[in-house]
Enzyme design. Structure first.
Site, PDB file in Angstrom:
ATOM      1  CG  ASP A  11      -1.990  -1.147   1.140  1.00 42.21           C
ATOM      2  OD1 ASP A  11      -1.931  -1.958   0.201  1.00 42.21           O
ATOM      3  OD2 ASP A  11      -2.828  -1.236   2.059  1.00 42.21           O
ATOM      4  CE  LYS A 109      -4.004  -4.491   1.090  1.00 42.50           C
ATOM      5  NZ  LYS A 109      -4.719  -3.422   1.782  1.00 42.50           N
ATOM      6  CB  CYS A 154      -2.176  -2.996   5.074  1.00 43.47           C
ATOM      7  SG  CYS A 154      -3.919  -2.498   4.918  1.00 43.47           S
TER       8      CYS A 154
HETATM    9  C1  VGL Z   1      -4.709   0.610   5.738  1.00 42.23           C
HETATM   10  C2  VGL Z   1      -6.250   1.489   7.198  1.00 42.23           C
HETATM   11  C3  VGL Z   1      -7.250   1.356   6.266  1.00 42.23           C
HETATM   12  C4  VGL Z   1      -3.292   0.208   5.477  1.00 42.23           C
HETATM   13  C5  VGL Z   1      -5.703   0.458   4.796  1.00 42.23           C
HETATM   14  O1  VGL Z   1      -2.884   0.174   4.289  1.00 42.23           O
HETATM   15  O2  VGL Z   1      -2.565  -0.060   6.450  1.00 42.23           O
HETATM   16  N1  VGL Z   1      -4.996   1.117   6.940  1.00 42.23           N
HETATM   17  N2  VGL Z   1      -6.967   0.837   5.060  1.00 42.23           N
END
Ligand code: VGL
Ligand code: ZN
Length: 206
Positions: A11, A109, A154
């Site tokens: 991410d 995802k 994540c």
């Molecule tokens: C994430 C919170 C919500 C992450 C993704 O990538 O860690 N954190 N969605």
């Protein structure tokens, strides 16, 4: 012994970087490190958090609730987040500084509006696979190295699933940054990972 490794870049998207909608402190600092180490890996996988506008992890889709409240969503504890990483938007793109030329697989995802998916392997229902485990197994990859955002969400859930699914798992600590909400959440995540036999190393130890 024959060993094949993979780098999981979690991410590294605009919305998790300092100008984004769910900024992780110093999130962009991981980028030069990740770019430098990519040539050490047999396969490189980069994930994208990829939510529809009506995703139920967004506080604005729960009238009366605020960002960072927790609710039960289909029986699963869910933190409510600001709108982030909406599919196809600028915020959902990889940070432009991340070199993606050598990425072999881009895995998205969190696209089911009903279920969040922190882990790159499984949705938060702990049942629905993303397909990543079998992708790695088919390539005989037995070691995975994690980096990216966020250490306590994540990256954390991806690392826990990686060991659970039988991979030797490493966290590249200097190539991760966290949300740190609630308080101490990064340290708690690191403690849990150590207990589960995830090896926490610095990128210079590679
Ligand atoms: C994430 C919170 C919500 C992450 C993704 O990538 O860690 N954190 N969605
Ligand atoms: Zn998300």
């Amino acid at each position: 012994m024959h060993e094949l490794n993979a780098l999981l870049i979690i991410d590294v998207q605009n919305d998790f970087c300092p100008e984004g909608k769910l900024p992780v402190k110093d999130g962009d600092k991981v980028i030069p490190i990740i770019n430098r180490i990519q040539n050490r890996f047999y396969r490189i996988i980069a994930t994208q958090d990829w939510h529809p506008e009506n995703h139920l992890s967004f506080a604005k889709n729960h009238p009366g609730k605020k960002v960072y409240d927790t609710i039960e969503l289909n029986g699963i504890k869910q933190t409510l987040w600001p709108v982030h990483c909406v599919a196809g938007t600028e915020g959902a793109r990889f940070h432009p500084g991340l070199n993606t030329n050598s990425v072999h697989l881009i895995l998205r995802k969190g696209f089911n509006p009903q279920i969040d998916s922190y882990s790159a392997f499984m949705e938060n229902d702990k049942k629905t696979h993303t397909g990543l485990a079998n992708y790695l197994r088919e390539l005989n990859i037995n070691k995975v190295y994690l980096c990216g955002l966020a250490t306590d969400y994540c990256v954390f859930y991806s690392a826990l699933d990686a060991v659970k699914l039988g991979f030797e798992t490493y966290l590249l600590i200097d190539a991760c940054r966290g949300v740190d909400f609630p308080e101490n959440s990064i340290n708690n995540a690191l403690t849990t990972m150590r207990r589960r036999n995830i090896k926490i190393i610095n990128s210079h130890e590679l």
